[in-house]
Design a protein around this motif. Structure first.
Motif, mmCIF file in Angstrom:
data_model
loop_
_atom_site.group_PDB
_atom_site.id
_atom_site.type_symbol
_atom_site.label_atom_id
_atom_site.label_comp_id
_atom_site.label_asym_id
_atom_site.label_seq_id
_atom_site.Cartn_x
_atom_site.Cartn_y
_atom_site.Cartn_z
ATOM 1 N N GLN A 25 2.878 1.878 -15.159
ATOM 2 C CA GLN A 25 1.639 1.200 -14.790
ATOM 3 C C GLN A 25 1.975 -0.133 -14.142
ATOM 4 O OE1 GLN A 25 -0.504 0.924 -18.518
ATOM 5 N NE2 GLN A 25 -1.631 2.793 -18.056
ATOM 6 N N GLU A 95 1.628 1.726 2.329
ATOM 7 C CA GLU A 95 0.484 1.022 1.747
ATOM 8 C C GLU A 95 -0.775 1.152 2.602
ATOM 9 O OE1 GLU A 95 0.263 -3.434 3.357
ATOM 10 O OE2 GLU A 95 1.594 -3.248 1.658
ATOM 11 N N SER A 98 -3.929 1.204 0.418
ATOM 12 C CA SER A 98 -3.959 0.469 -0.846
ATOM 13 C C SER A 98 -5.080 -0.561 -0.884
ATOM 14 C CB SER A 98 -2.612 -0.199 -1.123
ATOM 15 O OG SER A 98 -2.306 -1.122 -0.104
ATOM 16 N N SER A 99 -5.330 -1.250 0.221
ATOM 17 C CA SER A 99 -6.375 -2.277 0.208
ATOM 18 C C SER A 99 -7.774 -1.673 0.226
ATOM 19 C CB SER A 99 -6.205 -3.237 1.385
ATOM 20 O OG SER A 99 -6.273 -2.519 2.598
ATOM 21 N N VAL A 101 -8.996 0.429 -1.763
ATOM 22 C CA VAL A 101 -9.523 0.627 -3.110
ATOM 23 C C VAL A 101 -9.876 -0.698 -3.800
ATOM 24 C CG1 VAL A 101 -8.284 2.800 -3.418
ATOM 25 C CG2 VAL A 101 -7.257 0.678 -4.215
ATOM 26 N N LEU A 102 -9.557 -1.818 -3.154
ATOM 27 C CA LEU A 102 -9.874 -3.120 -3.718
ATOM 28 C C LEU A 102 -11.137 -3.674 -3.074
ATOM 29 C CD1 LEU A 102 -6.374 -4.826 -3.720
ATOM 30 C CD2 LEU A 102 -7.638 -4.029 -5.698
ATOM 31 N N ALA A 114 -3.193 -6.061 -5.039
ATOM 32 C CA ALA A 114 -2.700 -5.127 -4.017
ATOM 33 C C ALA A 114 -1.264 -4.704 -4.329
ATOM 34 C CB ALA A 114 -2.785 -5.769 -2.635
ATOM 35 N N ILE A 117 -1.314 -2.080 -6.971
ATOM 36 C CA ILE A 117 -1.670 -0.757 -6.429
ATOM 37 C C ILE A 117 -0.467 -0.122 -5.737
ATOM 38 C CG2 ILE A 117 -3.061 0.401 -4.665
ATOM 39 C CD1 ILE A 117 -5.330 -1.542 -5.490
ATOM 40 N N GLN A 120 1.780 1.050 -8.465
ATOM 41 C CA GLN A 120 1.237 2.257 -9.079
ATOM 42 C C GLN A 120 1.485 3.475 -8.192
ATOM 43 O OE1 GLN A 120 -0.101 2.117 -12.289
ATOM 44 N NE2 GLN A 120 0.424 4.261 -12.053
ATOM 45 N N GLN A 121 1.345 3.282 -6.894
ATOM 46 C CA GLN A 121 1.627 4.372 -5.956
ATOM 47 C C GLN A 121 3.095 4.793 -6.051
ATOM 48 O OE1 GLN A 121 -0.081 3.693 -2.127
ATOM 49 N NE2 GLN A 121 1.194 5.221 -1.138
#
Length: 129
Positions: A25, A95, A98-99, A101-102, A114, A117, A120-121
């Protein structure tokens, strides 16, 4: 167990996240806002000394179709500098989304989120089970 630091590289700020291969995580850790390259790497060195990661992850931005642009090259250079200065393995992670989802409010700094994320990816796609 492997500790991993992740970076969301930007020209003004670098978001940093932390995680490990046991929990898999990513958690936001810090936002580096130093103005000079030397000061940025001094901040990164302090985080590396404190957290003792075995690996670094850097988000690699590209256009939606996967083609590279100016920031792609800058992120690759940053990743190479991380590896060269600290001798740690560095993994580049796509990435592109990635942004997305924020949700960001005006003036809010989300670079560390970011980076989380991106980390996490990495855990979801690249880390061994």
């Amino acid at each position: 167990m492997e500790t991993v630091l992740a970076f969301d590289f930007g020209l003004k700020r670098i978001g940093v996240a932390i995680g490990n291969s046991l929990l898999k995580q990513g958690q936001p850790l810090a936002v580096i806002t130093s103005a000079t390259n030397d000061a940025r790497f001094a901040d990164i060195e302090a985080l590396i000394r404190e957290w003792q990661p075995q690996r670094c992850v850097v988000g690699l931005p590209t256009h939606p179709d996967g083609t590279e642009h100016e920031m792609t090259a800058r992120c690759r250079r940053f990743a190479n500098q991380l590896h060269g200065r600290f001798g740690l393995p560095v993994v580049l992670v796509d990435e592109r989304y990635s942004s997305a989802v924020l949700s960001q409010r005006r003036g809010e700094v989300i670079d560390d989120a970011a980076a989380a994320i991106i980390l996490q990816q990495y855990f979801d796609e690249y880390a061994e089970s």
